[in-house]
Design an enzyme around this catalytic site. Sequence first.
Site, PDB file in Angstrom:
ATOM      1  N   TYR A 105       6.356   9.580 -10.960  1.00  0.00           N
ATOM      2  CA  TYR A 105       5.284  10.547  -9.904  1.00  0.00           C
ATOM      3  C   TYR A 105       5.593  11.929 -10.377  1.00  0.00           C
ATOM      4  O   TYR A 105       6.780  12.478 -10.455  1.00  0.00           O
ATOM      5  CB  TYR A 105       5.653  10.358  -8.508  1.00  0.00           C
ATOM      6  CG  TYR A 105       4.839  11.092  -7.707  1.00  0.00           C
ATOM      7  CD1 TYR A 105       3.666  10.736  -7.147  1.00  0.00           C
ATOM      8  CD2 TYR A 105       5.295  12.575  -7.146  1.00  0.00           C
ATOM      9  CE1 TYR A 105       2.900  11.776  -5.978  1.00  0.00           C
ATOM     10  CE2 TYR A 105       4.555  13.470  -6.651  1.00  0.00           C
ATOM     11  CZ  TYR A 105       3.457  12.999  -6.050  1.00  0.00           C
ATOM     12  OH  TYR A 105       2.637  13.811  -5.198  1.00  0.00           O
ATOM     13  N   GLU A 192      -2.230  16.112  -9.065  1.00  0.00           N
ATOM     14  CA  GLU A 192      -1.250  14.951  -8.710  1.00  0.00           C
ATOM     15  C   GLU A 192      -1.436  13.990  -9.982  1.00  0.00           C
ATOM     16  O   GLU A 192      -2.602  13.549 -10.126  1.00  0.00           O
ATOM     17  CB  GLU A 192      -1.391  14.339  -7.395  1.00  0.00           C
ATOM     18  CG  GLU A 192      -0.244  13.030  -7.067  1.00  0.00           C
ATOM     19  CD  GLU A 192      -0.359  12.393  -5.580  1.00  0.00           C
ATOM     20  OE1 GLU A 192       0.178  12.839  -4.872  1.00  0.00           O
ATOM     21  OE2 GLU A 192      -1.652  11.740  -5.701  1.00  0.00           O
TER      22      GLU A 192
END
Length: 403
Positions: A105, A192
Amino acid sequence: MKIQEADAKSLLHAQGLPVPAWDIVHTPAEARAAAERLFLAGNDSVVIKAQVLVGGRGKAGGVKLAGSADEAEAIAGRILGMDIKGITVRKVLVAAAADIVKEFYASAVLDRTERRILLMGSAEGGVEIEQVAETNPEAIIRLHADPALGLLDHQARRFAFAMGLGTHWKAGAAVAQGLVRTMLAYDADLVEVNPLAVVREAGAHGTSAERLVCLDAKITLDDSALARHPDLEALRDPDDEDPADREAREAGISFIKLDGTIGCMVNGAGLAMATMDLVKRAGGAPANFLDIGGGARADKVAAAMRLILADPKVEAILVNIFGGITRGDEVARGLIDARAQQARAVPMVVRIVGTNAAEADALLREARFETAASLDEAAAKAVAATAGSRAGAAAGAGAGSPG
Ligand code: GDP
Ligand code: MN
């Protein structure tokens, strides 16, 4: 403003981040054609992904792999038209399926408290980061970019090593810097990548090599900075916007819906805030913040009225106009027109002072509007017109009566 995965990937690609190629299609037949090209190019499976502005598409059944053109067509047929968290899927992304070795991530967000860009990363990719933050907060790496110098090389390297990217640390450091660059280039609030993935790719003569790629992308742009990026306006998705927000934006009205029962129509942001305070002090609760701006004309007043009345909780409307550039009589005419077209009868109290206030007053009196000379009086009258206040008054009268 949220933008679709494919648009976010375009921006990442433009900033030099590693993003695998993709196609966007709107029909199962187009999905089949795109898949056929990928199979011909030597891929043995393709991924089909719903393009909707919500997270967790995978869990909702909006991300599927297909091993043949037939299967790709069938899956696209199932995903197109599917409802994901209240949004209908109208297009899908088709790409060569990645052979994922490990998911990470990585994101950059605006940290308003620190007034810096915060970079976050975790080796626990793929899953929702909120979950990791709750159950395993130390698994998230955080570091702030310098406002003047950006993300320094040593920070990017530290980030990549802390993530556990191993031999992919160089690519990881480049991604970290790319995320910060993307934030700055487009005035984003959030960039993101989840998953940022190490994937295995086939090379020549049966060899394979690993590579770090952005498999998913999510970008939120700062609405207040969009004026600096006119080309990005085209990326706005109608599904992203509440119909009331869209009408307000198109009419040039600043509008924020709140929970109260008194609709407020005011010119000027400061006066609108003060008006809301006085509504509170008078015992009521504002249903919205609404600034019709300077020089508002009749059509803008009518649009503001539609916005306020579209909220079923609104029981009374308070109009507070300070005529400077804005002409009071122009607003009064707008209110009279708007009331004639009004879908439901709601009590309204109007206070107009400043430029052409006398003309406004004459027009409003003739049209039998409730007016007020001061803002305190206007707020008190608006509060008195709401059901909560009427019930309160009735209860008060009951308590005072002999029995
Ligand atoms: P999200 O659920 O909306 O965040 O959509 P993602 O694009 O992140 O996809 C969800 C999950 O599907 C990812 O975490 C991966 O595990 C999986 N996935 C997505 N793309 C691929 C792919 O190309 N190959 C494989 N094997 N899995 C994928
Ligand atoms: Mn994702």
